[in-house]
Scaffold this motif. Sequence first.
Motif, PDB file in Angstrom:
ATOM      1  N   ILE A 229      -5.425  22.592 -14.957  1.00 19.01           N
ATOM      2  CA  ILE A 229      -4.705  21.606 -14.145  1.00 19.01           C
ATOM      3  C   ILE A 229      -3.400  21.258 -14.855  1.00 19.01           C
ATOM      4  O   ILE A 229      -3.379  20.487 -15.807  1.00 19.01           O
ATOM      5  N   LEU A 230      -2.304  21.815 -14.394  1.00 15.59           N
ATOM      6  CA  LEU A 230      -1.029  21.635 -15.073  1.00 15.59           C
ATOM      7  C   LEU A 230      -0.086  20.682 -14.331  1.00 15.59           C
ATOM      8  O   LEU A 230       0.608  19.879 -14.945  1.00 15.59           O
ATOM      9  N   ILE A 231      -0.026  20.769 -13.020  1.00 14.09           N
ATOM     10  CA  ILE A 231       0.882  19.904 -12.246  1.00 14.09           C
ATOM     11  C   ILE A 231       0.176  18.582 -11.963  1.00 14.09           C
ATOM     12  O   ILE A 231      -0.979  18.571 -11.529  1.00 14.09           O
ATOM     13  N   PRO A 232       0.829  17.430 -12.223  1.00  9.58           N
ATOM     14  CA  PRO A 232       0.168  16.135 -12.023  1.00  9.58           C
ATOM     15  C   PRO A 232      -0.236  15.914 -10.573  1.00  9.58           C
ATOM     16  O   PRO A 232       0.340  16.506  -9.653  1.00  9.58           O
ATOM     17  N   ALA A 233      -1.238  15.060 -10.382  1.00 11.84           N
ATOM     18  CA  ALA A 233      -1.795  14.819  -9.052  1.00 11.84           C
ATOM     19  C   ALA A 233      -0.744  14.338  -8.052  1.00 11.84           C
ATOM     20  O   ALA A 233      -0.806  14.667  -6.866  1.00 11.84           O
ATOM     21  N   LYS A 234       0.245  13.564  -8.523  1.00  9.98           N
ATOM     22  CA  LYS A 234       1.285  13.054  -7.619  1.00  9.98           C
ATOM     23  C   LYS A 234       2.264  14.143  -7.216  1.00  9.98           C
ATOM     24  O   LYS A 234       3.077  13.955  -6.304  1.00  9.98           O
ATOM     25  N   GLY A 235       2.204  15.297  -7.896  1.00 12.54           N
ATOM     26  CA  GLY A 235       3.116  16.387  -7.604  1.00 12.54           C
ATOM     27  C   GLY A 235       4.366  16.323  -8.463  1.00 12.54           C
ATOM     28  O   GLY A 235       4.569  15.379  -9.233  1.00 12.54           O
ATOM     29  N   ALA A 236       5.218  17.329  -8.329  1.00 12.88           N
ATOM     30  CA  ALA A 236       6.453  17.374  -9.120  1.00 12.88           C
ATOM     31  C   ALA A 236       7.523  18.151  -8.361  1.00 12.88           C
ATOM     32  O   ALA A 236       7.223  19.101  -7.637  1.00 12.88           O
ATOM     33  N   LYS A 237       8.760  17.728  -8.538  1.00 14.79           N
ATOM     34  CA  LYS A 237       9.893  18.444  -7.958  1.00 14.79           C
ATOM     35  C   LYS A 237      10.390  19.497  -8.946  1.00 14.79           C
ATOM     36  O   LYS A 237      10.084  19.443 -10.140  1.00 14.79           O
ATOM     37  N   ILE A 238      11.159  20.454  -8.444  1.00 19.04           N
ATOM     38  CA  ILE A 238      11.781  21.433  -9.316  1.00 19.04           C
ATOM     39  C   ILE A 238      12.693  20.690 -10.299  1.00 19.04           C
ATOM     40  O   ILE A 238      13.516  19.869  -9.899  1.00 19.04           O
ATOM     41  N   GLY A 239      12.517  20.955 -11.588  1.00 19.25           N
ATOM     42  CA  GLY A 239      13.308  20.292 -12.616  1.00 19.25           C
ATOM     43  C   GLY A 239      12.720  18.981 -13.104  1.00 19.25           C
ATOM     44  O   GLY A 239      13.239  18.390 -14.063  1.00 19.25           O
ATOM     45  N   GLU A 240      11.639  18.514 -12.479  1.00 19.18           N
ATOM     46  CA  GLU A 240      11.049  17.235 -12.885  1.00 19.18           C
ATOM     47  C   GLU A 240      10.247  17.390 -14.176  1.00 19.18           C
ATOM     48  O   GLU A 240       9.586  18.396 -14.419  1.00 19.18           O
ATOM     49  N   LYS A 241      10.280  16.353 -14.998  1.00 16.44           N
ATOM     50  CA  LYS A 241       9.583  16.339 -16.285  1.00 16.44           C
ATOM     51  C   LYS A 241       8.445  15.328 -16.252  1.00 16.44           C
ATOM     52  O   LYS A 241       8.569  14.253 -15.682  1.00 16.44           O
ATOM     53  N   TRP A 242       7.317  15.688 -16.878  1.00 15.36           N
ATOM     54  CA  TRP A 242       6.227  14.739 -17.079  1.00 15.36           C
ATOM     55  C   TRP A 242       5.620  14.998 -18.458  1.00 15.36           C
ATOM     56  O   TRP A 242       5.825  16.053 -19.059  1.00 15.36           O
ATOM     57  N   SER A 243       4.911  14.022 -18.976  1.00 14.87           N
ATOM     58  CA  SER A 243       4.403  14.112 -20.347  1.00 14.87           C
ATOM     59  C   SER A 243       2.945  13.698 -20.427  1.00 14.87           C
ATOM     60  O   SER A 243       2.457  12.907 -19.620  1.00 14.87           O
ATOM     61  N   GLU A 244       2.267  14.242 -21.443  1.00 15.48           N
ATOM     62  CA  GLU A 244       0.894  13.852 -21.750  1.00 15.48           C
ATOM     63  C   GLU A 244       0.797  13.603 -23.240  1.00 15.48           C
ATOM     64  O   GLU A 244       1.444  14.283 -24.042  1.00 15.48           O
ATOM     65  N   SER A 245      -0.021  12.620 -23.619  1.00 17.98           N
ATOM     66  CA  SER A 245      -0.159  12.262 -25.017  1.00 17.98           C
ATOM     67  C   SER A 245      -1.631  12.254 -25.410  1.00 17.98           C
ATOM     68  O   SER A 245      -2.488  11.847 -24.624  1.00 17.98           O
ATOM     69  N   GLU A 246      -1.909  12.734 -26.627  1.00 17.94           N
ATOM     70  CA  GLU A 246      -3.284  12.729 -27.127  1.00 17.94           C
ATOM     71  C   GLU A 246      -3.272  12.394 -28.612  1.00 17.94           C
ATOM     72  O   GLU A 246      -2.257  12.556 -29.302  1.00 17.94           O
ATOM     73  N   ASN A 247      -4.412  11.918 -29.093  1.00 18.15           N
ATOM     74  CA  ASN A 247      -4.505  11.536 -30.501  1.00 18.15           C
ATOM     75  C   ASN A 247      -4.459  12.766 -31.401  1.00 18.15           C
ATOM     76  O   ASN A 247      -5.192  13.731 -31.185  1.00 18.15           O
ATOM     77  N   ALA A 248      -3.590  12.720 -32.411  1.00 20.22           N
ATOM     78  CA  ALA A 248      -3.525  13.800 -33.403  1.00 20.22           C
ATOM     79  C   ALA A 248      -4.338  13.436 -34.637  1.00 20.22           C
ATOM     80  O   ALA A 248      -4.651  14.300 -35.454  1.00 20.22           O
ATOM     81  N   THR A 249      -4.686  12.154 -34.772  1.00 19.62           N
ATOM     82  CA  THR A 249      -5.542  11.686 -35.858  1.00 19.62           C
ATOM     83  C   THR A 249      -6.662  10.833 -35.271  1.00 19.62           C
ATOM     84  O   THR A 249      -6.505  10.231 -34.206  1.00 19.62           O
ATOM     85  N   PRO A 250      -7.805  10.780 -35.941  1.00 21.32           N
ATOM     86  CA  PRO A 250      -8.959  10.015 -35.409  1.00 21.32           C
ATOM     87  C   PRO A 250      -8.644   8.554 -35.118  1.00 21.32           C
ATOM     88  O   PRO A 250      -9.184   7.980 -34.170  1.00 21.32           O
TER      89      PRO A 250
END
Length: 350
Positions: A228-249
Amino acid sequence: MKKITAIALISIALISCKKESQTITKVDPKTGKTITVEIPVSDSATAEKAVSNVAIKDSMGIYKQTFQLEKGKTYPLTTYQKDVQTMTAPDGKSQSGTSETTDEMSFLVNNFENGIYDITINLLGKRNSQSANGKSIVVDTKLAEPKEEQLKMMWKVNKALVGNKLNLKMDQYGKVISITGFDPIYSKVAASVGSVIKDAKQKTAFANSFKESFNEKVLKDQFSKNLILIPAKGAKIGEKWSESENATPDGKIKLTTNYILKSVDNGVATIAVNGGIPKKSDKKTQQGVTRSMSSELSQNGIITLDQNTGWIKNQTVSVKTTQTETLSDGKQSQSMKSVSNSTVVVNPTK
């Protein structure tokens, strides 16, 4: 009468011309701009039907990802990772080592009913290899059991793991509802190390450790990231979105991944990836010695999706991690540096 007939014929011809073509507006996948095009009416119905059947659809310039998988068809999901790590000692001398891992599985679509896919996950193969100082070791489920005693346990576990099946329930938007079938695999893996681990407590500890690394939650997370790569709300050509996750416990350091929908063209959706972990530095002094540490991570790559099915075609992402440690007493200092260059590939092209 001849003139009237001629006018009537012209009128019929004009009406026919109007029926032969239709003007529509669409978004140019290369520029993201709305353009007007004419298509034959005979083709427009076919085109509309084709668009309704594709998994990654354009609605007013916004693309959303679904899955349009075919019953009876198998879809691949092979993950390959290569890590090249270089350590530089205080005297300036360097040593490098390379490790590679491959996990191969496939997804067989059994049925699609009430918006839910019933899928069999086939665990096909696992391969691990390491090389350093001119020596290499390989543990591959498609090869014979290695002769080295320290490698036999890994091979036995991997061999017990592959050849098994799991059942996946997933909706057409990629949400995993359930993954079942783990217990028979746990039993096989536990039995496979019986000749290597004799102590009952050690066997139990190993079984619990394996369950923590291979379970429904772990696979759900893996599939969500890979499929699942494209967000549920969708995206336009050229649109940017981000995801963040913990790199340390403790969650104090975050890994941020940025995505940009570059294009949807010729049946392929292309997504660019970048981001990482900004440089972090830490300095502590004890008994007159100052220890300074810094680390950073950067990543970039490309992901392509099949527009018709929504399934991942390929992902190639490069990740660079740099860590430096310096010890200083105020008069002299020495540093050690570690650089890791990784390549993560999903469904590598052969």
